[in-house]
Design an enzyme around this catalytic site. Structure first.
Site, mmCIF file in Angstrom:
data_model
loop_
_atom_site.group_PDB
_atom_site.id
_atom_site.type_symbol
_atom_site.label_atom_id
_atom_site.label_comp_id
_atom_site.label_asym_id
_atom_site.label_seq_id
_atom_site.Cartn_x
_atom_site.Cartn_y
_atom_site.Cartn_z
ATOM 1 N N ASP A 9 0.869 -1.171 0.000
ATOM 2 C CA ASP A 9 0.000 0.000 0.000
ATOM 3 C C ASP A 9 0.912 1.229 0.000
ATOM 4 O OD1 ASP A 9 -2.311 1.737 0.547
ATOM 5 O OD2 ASP A 9 -1.484 1.851 2.576
ATOM 6 N N LEU A 10 0.402 2.371 -0.436
ATOM 7 C CA LEU A 10 1.232 3.575 -0.474
ATOM 8 C C LEU A 10 1.079 4.434 0.782
ATOM 9 C CD1 LEU A 10 0.976 4.718 -4.225
ATOM 10 C CD2 LEU A 10 2.868 3.562 -3.063
ATOM 11 N N ASP A 11 -0.006 5.181 0.881
ATOM 12 C CA ASP A 11 -0.159 6.173 1.951
ATOM 13 C C ASP A 11 -0.265 5.496 3.318
ATOM 14 O OD1 ASP A 11 -0.504 8.756 0.342
ATOM 15 O OD2 ASP A 11 -1.942 7.404 -0.596
ATOM 16 N N GLY A 44 -5.302 2.745 -3.424
ATOM 17 C CA GLY A 44 -6.547 3.390 -3.805
ATOM 18 C C GLY A 44 -6.325 4.525 -4.783
ATOM 19 N N LYS A 195 -8.577 -4.580 -3.204
ATOM 20 C CA LYS A 195 -7.183 -4.825 -3.568
ATOM 21 C C LYS A 195 -6.909 -6.321 -3.662
ATOM 22 C CE LYS A 195 -5.309 -0.635 -1.390
ATOM 23 N NZ LYS A 195 -4.346 -0.101 -0.413
ATOM 24 N N ASP A 218 -2.400 -0.287 6.133
ATOM 25 C CA ASP A 218 -2.670 0.467 7.356
ATOM 26 C C ASP A 218 -4.113 0.904 7.521
ATOM 27 O OD1 ASP A 218 -2.354 2.455 5.194
ATOM 28 O OD2 ASP A 218 -2.483 3.930 6.817
ATOM 29 N N ASN A 221 -9.211 0.317 3.609
ATOM 30 C CA ASN A 221 -9.204 -0.254 2.259
ATOM 31 C C ASN A 221 -8.145 -1.343 2.084
ATOM 32 O OD1 ASN A 221 -7.102 1.649 2.395
ATOM 33 N ND2 ASN A 221 -7.227 2.114 0.215
#
Length: 268
Positions: A9-11, A44, A195, A218, A221
């Site tokens: 995941d990114l953020d 996302g 995802k 985290d 989503n």
């Protein structure tokens, strides 16, 4: 060691609070690739807002964008992309129904075309990455095709109220999830998407079994992804619901949690 698929995941996960990939995390992921493991992003965000990090890590894998609504391979145009949209009539029904609740804005995305219900400089700054085409105006009039996703911006008080309404009225047709920073967002995508759906498709294409998938997340989503992965890892800064279902909990996004977990698990 057998080939693993590392899903990021990114953020709040790969990225620090300053939206950077730390040097240690980057070096560790590059070592993982050199050791024969696959590294991919599941986010996302649209691709235009994740491309920078995809390139920074020199990835050559497919990517999951829009929480599963878009599964594609930026480096291989022959790879069959899957783009699943929300029916326009459903979006119009949702827009009409949420007007009785307090919200700040509505944003529809059709790949790289963005439709903004109300003009808002703060939202425009959030959406500017990748230079999308932005059209402002009432979505009932401006949006003419099935969108990839619909975003509802609302404060922390109204977000759960709107989500309950979506669950009560539209649950058979849509999935909805909550984003955190930089401000609360409810994201709506087609029913059944997550995802995990994208990761499952990609992993099977790669021939990597579920038990050798390590996924980091985290937020709300990421729930399906963390539950699906053979090793689902929650960041210490993650939400409690995610930590409850995760196999492991690592340090935060600001403490090289990904790097330190992979160094130990994959002996990097």
């Amino acid at each position: 060691m057998n080939e693993h698929l590392i899903v990021l995941d990114l953020d709040g996960t790969l990225l620090t609070d300053e939206k950077k990939i730390s040097l240690l995390t980057k070096e560790t992921l590059l070592k993982a690739k050199e050791a024969g493991h696959q590294v991919m992003i599941a986010t996302g965000r649209p691709y235009r807002a994740s491309q920078l990090y995809y390139q920074e890590l020199s990835l050559t894998t497919p990517i999951v964008n829009f929480n599963g609504a878009l599964i594609h391979h930026p480096k291989n145009p022959m790879w069959k992309a899957i783009h699943t949209t929300v029916d326009l009539s459903v979006v119009h029904d949702v827009v009409e129904s949420v007007h009785k609740y307090e919200y700040d804005n509505l944003i529809a995305e059709v790949m790289d075309d963005v439709y903004l219900h109300r003009e808002d400089e703060g939202v425009l700054q959030l959406l500017h990455m990748g230079n999308p085409n932005i059209l402002t105006g009432d979505l009932k009039n401006t949006l003419k095709e099935d969108p990839t996703s619909l975003l509802i911006q609302a404060d922390d008080v109204n977000t759960p109220i709107i989500r309950k309404h979506l669950q009560d009225v539209h649950a058979e047709l849509i999935e909805h999830r909550r984003w955190g920073a930089p401000f609360p967002i409810i994201e709506i995508v087609h029913k059944g998407l997550s995802k995990a759906v994208g990761i499952d498709y990609i992993a099977k294409e790669m021939g990597i079994p579920r038990e050798r998938i390590i996924a980091f997340g985290d937020e709300d989503n990421d729930l399906e992804m963390i539950d699906y992965a053979g090793v689902g890892v929650a960041m210490s800064n993650g939400i409690d619901d995610l930590k409850t279902i995760a196999n492991e909990i690592t340090l935060s996004n600001n403490e090289d949690g990904i790097a330190k977990f992979l160094q130990d698990r994959l002996k990097l």
